[in-house]
Write a protein that holds these residues in place. Structure first.
Motif, PDB file in Angstrom:
ATOM      1  N   SER A  57       0.809  -1.220   0.000  1.00 13.52           N
ATOM      2  CA  SER A  57       0.000   0.000   0.000  1.00 13.52           C
ATOM      3  C   SER A  57       0.841   1.267   0.000  1.00 13.52           C
ATOM      4  O   SER A  57       0.359   2.336  -0.402  1.00 13.52           O
ATOM      5  N   PHE A  58       2.094   1.205   0.439  1.00 14.07           N
ATOM      6  CA  PHE A  58       2.948   2.400   0.439  1.00 14.07           C
ATOM      7  C   PHE A  58       3.143   2.946  -0.976  1.00 14.07           C
ATOM      8  O   PHE A  58       3.370   4.139  -1.155  1.00 14.07           O
ATOM      9  N   TYR A  59       3.071   2.066  -1.976  1.00 12.14           N
ATOM     10  CA  TYR A  59       3.215   2.521  -3.358  1.00 12.14           C
ATOM     11  C   TYR A  59       2.125   3.518  -3.742  1.00 12.14           C
ATOM     12  O   TYR A  59       2.322   4.366  -4.611  1.00 12.14           O
ATOM     13  N   VAL A 113      22.273  -1.246   6.318  1.00  6.20           N
ATOM     14  CA  VAL A 113      21.408  -0.165   5.851  1.00  6.20           C
ATOM     15  C   VAL A 113      22.043   1.189   6.124  1.00  6.20           C
ATOM     16  O   VAL A 113      22.062   2.083   5.263  1.00  6.20           O
ATOM     17  N   ALA A 114      22.593   1.365   7.328  1.00  5.44           N
ATOM     18  CA  ALA A 114      23.136   2.665   7.738  1.00  5.44           C
ATOM     19  C   ALA A 114      24.362   3.067   6.914  1.00  5.44           C
ATOM     20  O   ALA A 114      24.537   4.237   6.583  1.00  5.44           O
ATOM     21  N   LEU A 115      25.218   2.106   6.581  1.00  2.00           N
ATOM     22  CA  LEU A 115      26.481   2.436   5.926  1.00  2.00           C
ATOM     23  C   LEU A 115      26.477   2.225   4.414  1.00  2.00           C
ATOM     24  O   LEU A 115      27.200   2.912   3.697  1.00  2.00           O
ATOM     25  N   VAL A 116      25.679   1.275   3.945  1.00  2.62           N
ATOM     26  CA  VAL A 116      25.762   0.910   2.530  1.00  2.62           C
ATOM     27  C   VAL A 116      24.477   1.239   1.779  1.00  2.62           C
ATOM     28  O   VAL A 116      24.458   2.068   0.864  1.00  2.62           O
ATOM     29  N   LEU A 117      23.374   0.616   2.205  1.00  2.00           N
ATOM     30  CA  LEU A 117      22.142   0.722   1.433  1.00  2.00           C
ATOM     31  C   LEU A 117      21.544   2.116   1.441  1.00  2.00           C
ATOM     32  O   LEU A 117      20.814   2.484   0.516  1.00  2.00           O
ATOM     33  N   VAL A 118      21.830   2.912   2.491  1.00  2.00           N
ATOM     34  CA  VAL A 118      21.257   4.247   2.555  1.00  2.00           C
ATOM     35  C   VAL A 118      21.647   5.078   1.328  1.00  2.00           C
ATOM     36  O   VAL A 118      20.906   5.983   0.912  1.00  2.00           O
ATOM     37  N   LYS A 119      22.793   4.782   0.731  1.00  2.00           N
ATOM     38  CA  LYS A 119      23.234   5.515  -0.454  1.00  2.00           C
ATOM     39  C   LYS A 119      22.376   5.213  -1.678  1.00  2.00           C
ATOM     40  O   LYS A 119      22.347   5.984  -2.631  1.00  2.00           O
ATOM     41  N   TYR A 120      21.669   4.075  -1.634  1.00  2.00           N
ATOM     42  CA  TYR A 120      20.872   3.664  -2.778  1.00  2.00           C
ATOM     43  C   TYR A 120      19.366   3.809  -2.533  1.00  2.00           C
ATOM     44  O   TYR A 120      18.567   3.507  -3.416  1.00  2.00           O
ATOM     45  N   LEU A 121      18.997   4.257  -1.317  1.00  2.00           N
ATOM     46  CA  LEU A 121      17.579   4.307  -0.962  1.00  2.00           C
ATOM     47  C   LEU A 121      17.012   5.720  -0.934  1.00  2.00           C
ATOM     48  O   LEU A 121      15.936   5.943  -0.413  1.00  2.00           O
ATOM     49  N   SER A 122      17.745   6.684  -1.479  1.00  2.00           N
ATOM     50  CA  SER A 122      17.254   8.062  -1.481  1.00  2.00           C
ATOM     51  C   SER A 122      16.087   8.239  -2.449  1.00  2.00           C
ATOM     52  O   SER A 122      15.249   9.122  -2.264  1.00  2.00           O
ATOM     53  N   ASN A 123      16.020   7.405  -3.481  1.00  2.00           N
ATOM     54  CA  ASN A 123      14.897   7.447  -4.417  1.00  2.00           C
ATOM     55  C   ASN A 123      13.703   6.717  -3.808  1.00  2.00           C
ATOM     56  O   ASN A 123      13.826   5.551  -3.408  1.00  2.00           O
ATOM     57  N   PRO A 124      12.535   7.366  -3.713  1.00  2.00           N
ATOM     58  CA  PRO A 124      11.371   6.735  -3.056  1.00  2.00           C
ATOM     59  C   PRO A 124      10.975   5.390  -3.651  1.00  2.00           C
ATOM     60  O   PRO A 124      10.673   4.450  -2.909  1.00  2.00           O
ATOM     61  N   SER A 125      10.978   5.262  -4.975  1.00  2.00           N
ATOM     62  CA  SER A 125      10.564   4.000  -5.590  1.00  2.00           C
ATOM     63  C   SER A 125      11.540   2.882  -5.251  1.00  2.00           C
ATOM     64  O   SER A 125      11.132   1.743  -5.016  1.00  2.00           O
ATOM     65  N   THR A 126      12.838   3.207  -5.207  1.00  2.00           N
ATOM     66  CA  THR A 126      13.842   2.208  -4.829  1.00  2.00           C
ATOM     67  C   THR A 126      13.656   1.772  -3.388  1.00  2.00           C
ATOM     68  O   THR A 126      13.722   0.582  -3.058  1.00  2.00           O
ATOM     69  N   ALA A 127      13.410   2.753  -2.505  1.00  2.00           N
ATOM     70  CA  ALA A 127      13.208   2.452  -1.086  1.00  2.00           C
ATOM     71  C   ALA A 127      11.973   1.585  -0.873  1.00  2.00           C
ATOM     72  O   ALA A 127      11.991   0.638  -0.075  1.00  2.00           O
ATOM     73  N   LEU A 128      10.886   1.889  -1.610  1.00  2.00           N
ATOM     74  CA  LEU A 128       9.656   1.114  -1.456  1.00  2.00           C
ATOM     75  C   LEU A 128       9.834  -0.307  -1.983  1.00  2.00           C
ATOM     76  O   LEU A 128       9.285  -1.260  -1.415  1.00  2.00           O
ATOM     77  N   THR A 129      10.564  -0.450  -3.076  1.00  2.00           N
ATOM     78  CA  THR A 129      10.839  -1.786  -3.611  1.00  2.00           C
ATOM     79  C   THR A 129      11.659  -2.604  -2.612  1.00  2.00           C
ATOM     80  O   THR A 129      11.379  -3.795  -2.380  1.00  2.00           O
ATOM     81  N   TYR A 130      12.652  -1.961  -2.007  1.00  2.00           N
ATOM     82  CA  TYR A 130      13.461  -2.617  -0.977  1.00  2.00           C
ATOM     83  C   TYR A 130      12.576  -3.056   0.190  1.00  2.00           C
ATOM     84  O   TYR A 130      12.686  -4.185   0.686  1.00  2.00           O
TER      85      TYR A 130
END
Length: 345
Positions: A57-59, A113-130
């Motif tokens: 539903s977040f989408y 998440v704090a050190l690595v993935l946060v760099k790739y999760l700034s885009n909302p669609s990417t974050a929601l997919t994750y």
């Protein structure tokens, strides 16, 4: 007029309400079971469906405050039902001494998440997919685990409730105040330190170091859980008060700050394992005890911590961690005057 944040057009108060929704749900849900609601295999699986549906539903919710609020409430409902039973099954199968070695994988995930993935999760669609992918695997793994432990789930749902919060108020006040005292750390530590002149990168290193020592404690904590669990709770809460007091006194001293972060091994890792192990031994209705712990401490306690720390930081920012130290000290005193020991097996 309140200051409006440029985050999807939501104001600070709206963001606060959205973040507060899940902890409040975690607080409310356990009381439904006191009133007679049963959590068996069927309702557990329903909770997994709610969790997955909420992630989907977040989408469709980012452009609407109320949609986003209800999506977050759905996540809160799902987690408040699922997590306590997963922990209960873990304790039943692994025992309290091996339990920490399983929890450390969650801490490793946090570091990732704090050190690595946060760099790739700034885009909302990417974050929601994750979020959706991780939720899907969480649901599937939980379903498989519980499917193999139906007897444990159904048996514990038939236990007579022997939890009396009013009678045991010293215990529950102590456990809850511990989480209230974490409010300044979880919600304002980064802002507090960067305002004090510590760089953002160094603040991230402080966070990561805290999680590293947490992982270390989770791996080696078994020896501390073999004797007096109540004493462990008393010591860890008192150590936490000392930790916050150090942050208050030396907000710019990196040596002291890293030392204070090392105490995270006690104030989070060891405290959490000792608390759930103590409740597991204290009460017959073990599943409800874990739900109450999750709901009252990490739900209501976290809500109060976030709420009060916001006001303190707005009006008396210098005293933010002094207030946290005082609250942790009160938690320790409440547990000190709670004298009910349990048999450690």
């Amino acid at each position: 007029m309140p200051k409006v944040l440029n985050i999807s057009g939501y104001s600070a108060s709206e963001i606060g309400i959205i973040f507060a929704a899940a902890p409040l749900v975690r607080f409310v849900v356990p009381f439904l079971f006191i009133r007679g609601l049963k959590l068996d295999t069927r309702s557990f699986n329903t909770a997994l469906i709610i969790l997955l549906a909420s992630a989907v539903s977040f989408y469709f919710a980012l452009d609407s405050f109320y949609k986003l609020l209800f999506s977050n409430i759905g996540i809160g409902i799902g987690l408040s039902l699922v997590l306590p039973y997963v922990e209960l099954i873990s304790l039943n199968i692994l025992g309290k001494e091996r339990y920490g070695k399983i929890r450390l994988f969650g801490s490793i995930g946090f570091i990732s998440v704090a050190l690595v993935l946060v760099k790739y999760l700034s885009n909302p669609s990417t974050a929601l997919t994750y979020l959706l992918i991780l939720t899907f695997f969480t649901v599937i793994s939980s379903f498989i685990i519980v499917r193999g432990q139906k007897d444990t789930l159904n048996k514990t749902s038939k236990e007579i409730n022997d939890i009396n919060i009013l009678k045991d108020w010293r215990l529950w006040v102590g456990l809850t105040l511990m989480q209230v005292g974490f409010g300044p750390f979880y919600n304002f530590f980064t802002i507090y330190e960067t305002d004090a002149g510590v760089s953002l990168d160094m603040t991230i290193y402080l966070w990561s170091f805290g999680v590293i020592v947490e992982v270390f404690m989770l791996f080696f904590q078994a020896r501390f859980l073999r004797k007096n669990l109540l004493l462990v709770l008393q010591i860890t809460t008192l150590a936490t008060a000392f930790r916050w007091f150090l942050v208050f006194l030396f907000p710019q001293n990196l040596t002291v700050l890293f030392f204070s972060q090392s105490i995270h091994a006690l104030s989070f890792a060891l405290f959490h394992s000792a608390a759930i192990s103590y409740l597991f031994a204290l009460y017959r209705h073990k599943s409800l005890a874990q739900q109450m712990f999750s709901g009252i401490t990490y739900g209501f306690g976290a809500f109060l911590g976030a709420l009060y720390s916001g006001y303190i930081y707005e009006y008396l920012p210098t005293y933010l961690f002094l207030s946290a130290a005082l609250i942790a000290f009160l938690a320790s005193m409440s547990l000190y005057f709670w004298e009910k020991k349990v048999k450690v097996s």
